[in-house]
Write an enzyme that holds these catalytic residues in place. Structure first.
Site, PDB file in Angstrom:
ATOM      1  N   ASP A  84      -4.969  -7.131   5.878  1.00 38.73           N
ATOM      2  CA  ASP A  84      -6.208  -6.442   5.522  1.00 38.73           C
ATOM      3  C   ASP A  84      -7.299  -7.486   5.236  1.00 38.73           C
ATOM      4  O   ASP A  84      -8.422  -7.417   5.754  1.00 38.73           O
ATOM      5  CB  ASP A  84      -5.926  -5.585   4.279  1.00 38.73           C
ATOM      6  CG  ASP A  84      -7.005  -4.555   4.028  1.00 38.73           C
ATOM      7  OD1 ASP A  84      -7.949  -4.484   4.820  1.00 38.73           O
ATOM      8  OD2 ASP A  84      -6.892  -3.818   3.029  1.00 38.73           O
ATOM      9  N   TYR A 127       0.818  -1.213   0.000  1.00 35.11           N
ATOM     10  CA  TYR A 127       0.000   0.000   0.000  1.00 35.11           C
ATOM     11  C   TYR A 127       0.857   1.271   0.000  1.00 35.11           C
ATOM     12  O   TYR A 127       0.359   2.361  -0.254  1.00 35.11           O
ATOM     13  CB  TYR A 127      -0.948   0.032   1.203  1.00 35.11           C
ATOM     14  CG  TYR A 127      -2.005  -1.048   1.174  1.00 35.11           C
ATOM     15  CD1 TYR A 127      -2.382  -1.659  -0.015  1.00 35.11           C
ATOM     16  CD2 TYR A 127      -2.625  -1.472   2.338  1.00 35.11           C
ATOM     17  CE1 TYR A 127      -3.341  -2.660  -0.038  1.00 35.11           C
ATOM     18  CE2 TYR A 127      -3.594  -2.468   2.321  1.00 35.11           C
ATOM     19  CZ  TYR A 127      -3.938  -3.061   1.129  1.00 35.11           C
ATOM     20  OH  TYR A 127      -4.890  -4.044   1.102  1.00 35.11           O
ATOM     21  N   ASP A 176      -2.515 -18.014   1.556  1.00 34.48           N
ATOM     22  CA  ASP A 176      -3.704 -18.646   0.959  1.00 34.48           C
ATOM     23  C   ASP A 176      -4.197 -19.795   1.833  1.00 34.48           C
ATOM     24  O   ASP A 176      -5.396 -19.959   2.061  1.00 34.48           O
ATOM     25  CB  ASP A 176      -3.438 -19.105  -0.480  1.00 34.48           C
ATOM     26  CG  ASP A 176      -2.131 -19.853  -0.643  1.00 34.48           C
ATOM     27  OD1 ASP A 176      -1.291 -19.808   0.283  1.00 34.48           O
ATOM     28  OD2 ASP A 176      -1.935 -20.490  -1.692  1.00 34.48           O
ATOM     29  N   ASP A 236     -10.352  -9.069   8.130  1.00 37.56           N
ATOM     30  CA  ASP A 236     -11.779  -8.933   7.822  1.00 37.56           C
ATOM     31  C   ASP A 236     -12.472 -10.297   7.842  1.00 37.56           C
ATOM     32  O   ASP A 236     -13.582 -10.433   8.358  1.00 37.56           O
ATOM     33  CB  ASP A 236     -11.978  -8.293   6.443  1.00 37.56           C
ATOM     34  CG  ASP A 236     -12.113  -6.777   6.555  1.00 37.56           C
ATOM     35  OD1 ASP A 236     -11.674  -6.226   7.588  1.00 37.56           O
ATOM     36  OD2 ASP A 236     -12.636  -6.147   5.627  1.00 37.56           O
ATOM     37  N   LYS A 255       3.812 -15.256   1.792  1.00 41.16           N
ATOM     38  CA  LYS A 255       3.841 -16.154   0.622  1.00 41.16           C
ATOM     39  C   LYS A 255       5.296 -16.287   0.182  1.00 41.16           C
ATOM     40  O   LYS A 255       5.701 -15.836  -0.887  1.00 41.16           O
ATOM     41  CB  LYS A 255       2.932 -15.619  -0.503  1.00 41.16           C
ATOM     42  CG  LYS A 255       1.488 -15.783  -0.130  1.00 41.16           C
ATOM     43  CD  LYS A 255       0.501 -16.243  -1.140  1.00 41.16           C
ATOM     44  CE  LYS A 255       0.904 -16.981  -2.337  1.00 41.16           C
ATOM     45  NZ  LYS A 255       0.165 -18.245  -2.489  1.00 41.16           N
TER      46      LYS A 255
END
Ligand code: NAD
Length: 368
Positions: free
Chosen positions: A250, A142, A226, A254, A193
């Site tokens: 992020d 970001y 994942d 959630d 990852k």
């Protein structure tokens, strides 16, 4: 008794209503000399734009830096939706996070038994769930450069974002997670990852190194992001603390939050550097926004804001027992069948924002 100076930024929409309910608890703690909290109040978001033409004033940022902690309600609303991006209410919040260097975002996902049916998962999968996501908040994709949209000609464009982390950025947020693990179940799952991303490989290596040198008693596990997403839905209780970067955090926070049902129940904390075992100027706020659709109607759920204050008591005031009393009191009021509209079911008794705050404060008072 040491004084704890807190800056209260109620903001917009349901923010002030929810913060009012926290003030009832603070007043009780002060009256009974359980804590000595000095409150200063200021404007943020749309309320500050209306008054001062900016989403947050420089003096407010300076004041936040000098405070022991900041409690924020919520910012934003349709009134300010047409302002340019850099003048919008949300910029006040983003500036607070970056100027206070709040690089660690903590989001607990706790399942309350009385609300177990609000989850989309089976009760046996989430009963007793109590996990904490530690998300890196000021680095990664970001913020990484280069970024932008390039015109390549021939009607082609290219969008670019860069995932980038340095050793120090990884170590400082990992340290927060390891320190928290010491106070919980001593299990930490670091998520990246590293199979396909160099930044993920570095993340894994640095977390591993820090764990070996400084935290040999913490059971450190590594998981690909994942797989973590899948495991959160399949068997979330295998986790205690999940440490991850800005982007994966992020998404995963959630997903984890929704395991427990309602937005009105979710607290958060953003923490910076640790000084002498304490976090400096943490920012505590509910996950939900300003909910303009229900603002001013005494129907908002104040529990997310009350639980954010409980996190402040835990992390910034280092008072775990008192934080537990607040959490237990919330649970007791839910056990007794009281609900705001957002978490209502057929058998429960509906109460408004103020009544919910009163009930929780009364329940807390019974402990003293
Ligand atoms: P929102 O979280 O404000 O509301 C989403 C839905 O959840 C609404 O139906 C709302 O009524 C409900 N809800 C939210 N909090 C509730 C509570 N405490 N009790 C009961 N119901 C609750 O998200 P949104 O509608 O996407 O955004 C509204 C405004 O808030 C926008 O301006 C947005 O930019 C801003 N926002 C601010 C923050 C923040 O301050 N941290 C976070 C998200 C959105």
């Amino acid at each position: 008794m040491d004084e704890n100076k807190i800056l209260v930024l109620s903001g917009d929409g349901v923010g002030p209503e929810a913060v009012d309910e926290v003030k009832k608890i603070i007043n009780f703690f002060n009256k009974k000399k359980i804590l000595n909290i000095a409150i200063e109040e200021d404007l943020v978001g749309g309320a500050c734009i209306d008054e001062h033409n900016v989403p947050i004033k420089d003096e407010t940022i300076e004041n936040a830096k000098k405070s022991d902690a900041v409690l924020l309600g919520a910012v934003g609303g349709p009134k300010w939706d047409n302002l340019p991006f850099d003048k919008r209410p949300e910029q006040g919040l983003l500036r607070l996070r970056s100027d206070l260097e709040l690089f660690a975002n903590l989001r607990p996902a706790i399942s309350f038994d009385p609300l177990i049916h609000a989850s989309s998962l089976k009760p046996e999968i989430i009963k007793g769930l109590d996990i904490l996501i530690v998300r890196e908040l000021t680095g990664g994709v970001y913020f990484g450069k280069p970024r932008g949209i390039e015109d390549l000609g021939n009607g082609q464009r290219r969008g670019i974002n860069t995932q980038v982390y340095t050793t120090d950025e990884i170590k400082r947020v990992a340290q927060v997670a390891f320190e928290l693990a010491k106070k919980r179940k001593k299990i930490l799952t670091s998520v990246e990852k590293s199979n396909v991303m160099e930044s993920g490989k570095l993340w894994k290596e640095e977390v591993e190194k820090l764990g070996k040198i400084k935290y040999p008693n913490i059971d450190l596990k590594h998981m690909y992001a994942d797989n973590c997403a899948m495991q959160l839905i399949r068997n979330p209780k295998q986790f205690d603390i999940i440490l991850t970067d800005n982007l994966f955090g992020d998404l995963l926070s959630d997903a984890a939050a929704m395991l427990t049902g309602s937005l009105g129940m979710l607290p958060s904390a953003s923490l910076g550097k640790i000084n002498n075992g304490n976090y400096s100027s943490g920012l505590y706020e509910p996950v939900h926004g300003s909910a303009p659709d229900i603002a001013g109607k005494n129907i908002a759920n104040p529990i997310a804001t009350i639980l954010s204050f409980s996190m402040m008591v835990f992390y910034s005031f280092n008072n775990q027992n008192l934080s537990k009393i607040i959490d237990k009191s919330v649970k007791k009021v839910l056990d007794n069948g009281f609900r705001t509209e957002d978490i209502m079911d057929k058998e429960s008794k509906k109460v408004g924002t103020k009544e919910m705050g009163d009930l929780i404060t009364k329940e807390i008072e019974k402990n003293f």
